[in-house]
Design a protein around this motif. Structure first.
Motif, PDB file in Angstrom:
ATOM      1  N   MET A 132      24.242 -76.984  33.459  1.00 46.16           N
ATOM      2  CA  MET A 132      24.790 -75.901  32.676  1.00 46.16           C
ATOM      3  C   MET A 132      25.068 -74.727  33.616  1.00 46.16           C
ATOM      4  O   MET A 132      24.230 -74.353  34.414  1.00 46.16           O
ATOM      5  CB  MET A 132      23.814 -75.486  31.583  1.00 46.16           C
ATOM      6  N   ALA A 133      26.233 -74.146  33.522  1.00 50.73           N
ATOM      7  CA  ALA A 133      26.610 -73.014  34.357  1.00 50.73           C
ATOM      8  C   ALA A 133      26.150 -71.711  33.702  1.00 50.73           C
ATOM      9  O   ALA A 133      26.137 -71.581  32.476  1.00 50.73           O
ATOM     10  CB  ALA A 133      28.113 -72.993  34.555  1.00 50.73           C
ATOM     11  N   PHE A 134      25.791 -70.750  34.519  1.00 45.75           N
ATOM     12  CA  PHE A 134      25.331 -69.461  34.010  1.00 45.75           C
ATOM     13  C   PHE A 134      26.527 -68.569  33.702  1.00 45.75           C
ATOM     14  O   PHE A 134      27.457 -68.453  34.483  1.00 45.75           O
ATOM     15  CB  PHE A 134      24.431 -68.780  35.034  1.00 45.75           C
ATOM     16  N   ARG A 135      26.483 -67.943  32.532  1.00 44.97           N
ATOM     17  CA  ARG A 135      27.475 -66.939  32.152  1.00 44.97           C
ATOM     18  C   ARG A 135      26.738 -65.709  31.664  1.00 44.97           C
ATOM     19  O   ARG A 135      25.776 -65.808  30.906  1.00 44.97           O
ATOM     20  CB  ARG A 135      28.364 -67.460  31.030  1.00 44.97           C
ATOM     21  N   GLU A 136      27.203 -64.537  32.073  1.00 45.19           N
ATOM     22  CA  GLU A 136      26.585 -63.293  31.630  1.00 45.19           C
ATOM     23  C   GLU A 136      26.882 -63.044  30.159  1.00 45.19           C
ATOM     24  O   GLU A 136      27.816 -63.598  29.593  1.00 45.19           O
ATOM     25  CB  GLU A 136      27.098 -62.124  32.472  1.00 45.19           C
TER      26      GLU A 136
ATOM     27  N   VAL B 275      17.555 -66.765  35.537  1.00 44.89           N
ATOM     28  CA  VAL B 275      16.410 -67.582  35.955  1.00 44.89           C
ATOM     29  C   VAL B 275      16.227 -68.768  35.013  1.00 44.89           C
ATOM     30  O   VAL B 275      16.007 -69.898  35.454  1.00 44.89           O
ATOM     31  CB  VAL B 275      15.118 -66.729  36.016  1.00 44.89           C
ATOM     32  N   LEU B 276      16.323 -68.535  33.720  1.00 41.03           N
ATOM     33  CA  LEU B 276      16.129 -69.614  32.752  1.00 41.03           C
ATOM     34  C   LEU B 276      17.232 -70.671  32.829  1.00 41.03           C
ATOM     35  O   LEU B 276      16.973 -71.855  32.634  1.00 41.03           O
ATOM     36  CB  LEU B 276      16.054 -69.040  31.340  1.00 41.03           C
ATOM     37  N   THR B 277      18.452 -70.249  33.096  1.00 46.38           N
ATOM     38  CA  THR B 277      19.570 -71.183  33.137  1.00 46.38           C
ATOM     39  C   THR B 277      19.625 -71.974  34.436  1.00 46.38           C
ATOM     40  O   THR B 277      19.845 -73.183  34.428  1.00 46.38           O
ATOM     41  CB  THR B 277      20.905 -70.431  32.944  1.00 46.38           C
ATOM     42  N   THR B 278      19.425 -71.285  35.565  1.00 41.82           N
ATOM     43  CA  THR B 278      19.570 -71.953  36.857  1.00 41.82           C
ATOM     44  C   THR B 278      18.297 -72.648  37.306  1.00 41.82           C
ATOM     45  O   THR B 278      18.351 -73.530  38.148  1.00 41.82           O
ATOM     46  CB  THR B 278      19.990 -70.952  37.945  1.00 41.82           C
ATOM     47  N   GLY B 279      17.150 -72.216  36.788  1.00 42.71           N
ATOM     48  CA  GLY B 279      15.888 -72.811  37.199  1.00 42.71           C
ATOM     49  C   GLY B 279      15.378 -72.281  38.527  1.00 42.71           C
ATOM     50  O   GLY B 279      14.462 -72.853  39.113  1.00 42.71           O
ATOM     51  N   CYS B 280      15.964 -71.186  39.013  1.00 41.74           N
ATOM     52  CA  CYS B 280      15.520 -70.623  40.284  1.00 41.74           C
ATOM     53  C   CYS B 280      14.213 -69.844  40.082  1.00 41.74           C
ATOM     54  O   CYS B 280      13.753 -69.645  38.961  1.00 41.74           O
ATOM     55  CB  CYS B 280      16.596 -69.718  40.867  1.00 41.74           C
ATOM     56  N   THR B 281      13.629 -69.397  41.164  1.00 39.70           N
ATOM     57  CA  THR B 281      12.417 -68.583  41.085  1.00 39.70           C
ATOM     58  C   THR B 281      12.804 -67.120  40.873  1.00 39.70           C
ATOM     59  O   THR B 281      13.951 -66.725  41.072  1.00 39.70           O
ATOM     60  CB  THR B 281      11.588 -68.708  42.370  1.00 39.70           C
TER      61      THR B 281
END
Length: 65
Positions: free
Chosen positions: A1-5, A42-48
């Motif tokens: 899923m791509a992040f969109r603002e 953070v929630l969409t990409t799963g990054c820290t």
């Protein structure tokens, strides 16, 4: 899923549920829309939290919000 603002229409809906901003002394507060975008990033990409882009605020500010 791509992040969109968050777009303007969705922000109008979300803003109704946020607590009103209180007058404060000292450093100006960050824009809540940017902070929520940082949380969603953070929630969409799963990054820290350490990898949150600076345009959303510092990692600690986004995490605390």
């Amino acid at each position: 899923m791509a992040f969109r603002e968050i777009d303007d229409d969705l922000w109008e809906i979300i803003q109704k549920y946020l607590p009103p901003t209180k007058p404060h002394i000292g450093r100006p507060r960050r824009d809540p829309r940017g902070l929520i975008n940082g949380i969603l990033y953070v929630l969409t990409t799963g990054c820290t939290w350490h990898d949150v882009p600076e345009k959303y605020g510092t990692k600690s500010t986004v995490h605390r919000y």
